[in-house]
Design a protein around this motif. Sequence first.
Motif, PDB file in Angstrom:
ATOM      1  N   ALA A 148      35.647  40.878  39.062  1.00 17.71           N
ATOM      2  CA  ALA A 148      36.660  41.064  40.113  1.00 17.71           C
ATOM      3  C   ALA A 148      36.893  42.546  40.377  1.00 17.71           C
ATOM      4  N   GLN A 149      36.867  43.357  39.314  1.00 21.82           N
ATOM      5  CA  GLN A 149      37.018  44.805  39.466  1.00 21.82           C
ATOM      6  C   GLN A 149      35.858  45.377  40.282  1.00 21.82           C
ATOM      7  N   LEU A 150      34.651  44.880  40.023  1.00 25.45           N
ATOM      8  CA  LEU A 150      33.490  45.360  40.755  1.00 25.45           C
ATOM      9  C   LEU A 150      33.578  44.968  42.229  1.00 25.45           C
ATOM     10  N   GLU A 151      34.003  43.754  42.521  1.00 26.15           N
ATOM     11  CA  GLU A 151      34.133  43.316  43.914  1.00 26.15           C
ATOM     12  C   GLU A 151      35.205  44.124  44.644  1.00 26.15           C
ATOM     13  N   ALA A 152      36.288  44.448  43.922  1.00 23.90           N
ATOM     14  CA  ALA A 152      37.325  45.264  44.550  1.00 23.90           C
ATOM     15  C   ALA A 152      36.808  46.664  44.843  1.00 23.90           C
ATOM     16  N   GLN A 153      35.982  47.194  43.949  1.00 20.68           N
ATOM     17  CA  GLN A 153      35.421  48.534  44.142  1.00 20.68           C
ATOM     18  C   GLN A 153      34.470  48.562  45.334  1.00 20.68           C
ATOM     19  N   LEU A 154      33.662  47.503  45.470  1.00 22.39           N
ATOM     20  CA  LEU A 154      32.678  47.458  46.551  1.00 22.39           C
ATOM     21  C   LEU A 154      33.249  46.867  47.835  1.00 22.39           C
ATOM     22  N   GLN A 155      34.442  46.261  47.740  1.00 25.54           N
ATOM     23  CA  GLN A 155      35.119  45.660  48.880  1.00 25.54           C
ATOM     24  C   GLN A 155      34.267  44.571  49.532  1.00 25.54           C
ATOM     25  N   CYS A 156      33.732  43.704  48.685  1.00 27.86           N
ATOM     26  CA  CYS A 156      32.950  42.584  49.187  1.00 27.86           C
ATOM     27  C   CYS A 156      32.879  41.510  48.105  1.00 27.86           C
ATOM     28  N   ALA A 157      32.559  40.306  48.518  1.00 29.90           N
ATOM     29  CA  ALA A 157      32.387  39.198  47.567  1.00 29.90           C
ATOM     30  C   ALA A 157      30.927  39.153  47.136  1.00 29.90           C
ATOM     31  N   LEU A 158      30.706  39.146  45.820  1.00 26.29           N
ATOM     32  CA  LEU A 158      29.339  39.165  45.294  1.00 26.29           C
ATOM     33  C   LEU A 158      28.818  37.770  44.972  1.00 26.29           C
ATOM     34  N   PHE A 159      29.708  36.795  44.860  1.00 26.22           N
ATOM     35  CA  PHE A 159      29.305  35.433  44.527  1.00 26.22           C
ATOM     36  C   PHE A 159      29.879  34.469  45.553  1.00 26.22           C
ATOM     37  N   SER A 160      29.143  33.401  45.787  1.00 30.94           N
ATOM     38  CA  SER A 160      29.581  32.366  46.717  1.00 30.94           C
ATOM     39  C   SER A 160      29.837  31.077  45.949  1.00 30.94           C
ATOM     40  N   PRO A 161      30.850  30.312  46.339  1.00 34.24           N
ATOM     41  CA  PRO A 161      31.120  29.043  45.653  1.00 34.24           C
ATOM     42  C   PRO A 161      29.959  28.075  45.807  1.00 34.24           C
TER      43      PRO A 161
END
Length: 326
Positions: A68-81
């Motif tokens: 979650a920290q990485l996604e916040a840093q990159l400002q994007c979702a890295l995984f899809s449900p």
Amino acid sequence: MSFMEATGHRRIAVYRTPLDKAPSWRIRAGEIDPVLAQSFSVSARCGCFMQAARRLNLKATVLRKQLAQLEAQLQCALFSPSDNGVVLSRDGLQLQSQLIALAHERDLPVIQQPLVRLAVAESILHDILGRDLVALLRRNASVRLDIISLDSELSLQAVSADVVVWLASADTPLPGPSFAISEPRRLALLDYLPHIAKRYSRVASRPDSLDDLADFLLVQWQHDRQVENFRPWNQLVDQRLAGVVQLHSYELMLEMVRCSACIGLLPGYMSRFDRGLIGLPELFGQSMQRQVWMAVNADSAGEAQVQRLVELVQNTFNERREWFEG
């Protein structure tokens, strides 16, 4: 105004495409903290957050916080449900490809886990420590553990290990390992009794004297023939002209007691380990006992991984203290 009248010079506006101010994925991948990059890469490779957490020796909640920290840093979702485990989003695929490309350029140290050798008496490994060792491996998939089963005094003398758990007579830890060890600590005192499966013996027909054993098949683990404290049982088996099965496998011997109406000599805690078995304490007037001892290799006693393994063994016996009392 005449249509032929000359007009002044007109400036033609030049079309400019909008500038993408976001840095490229290669630059963004290169700026990611190595710990977060590893957490993402392992999660993407495993396709399962639980397995990735085990591989990284982390709790699953800690891993999810890192992602979650990485996604916040990159400002994007890295995984899809998805119903089929972890699936990377389009941005996640971009990041994964760039991290793979940068893998040869980054100087990420590979941390080699120390090899820890655990030597355990076969019956103790099967009955007492096996479940907690499995739990250890589920929590830490990167551990390097060598588990050695001890099935005789000869194997105990020949083994080389960091932690040793063995069985000895009821008054001394000797004979113990042949290498230099710390002061042995006693983990438990075990009483041994003949056992039978409940489903093959009703209360009224259970044997309560040695003469009653004539109609029962006896099964013996070969290792027990060498144990001096088991002399009453060994003499009974040796006197048999029929109705005896000798086995070199402890697990198979235990299975025969469970499923073949056999009577075998087992630790007194066995009725707690398997509630389908029951001890027969009235058969022998002499007690048959052994003690469980643990010692640590003097050369590796200070290593953190060895100390954690010692704590696991000690905690396991402490949690099962009621098995060995009474």
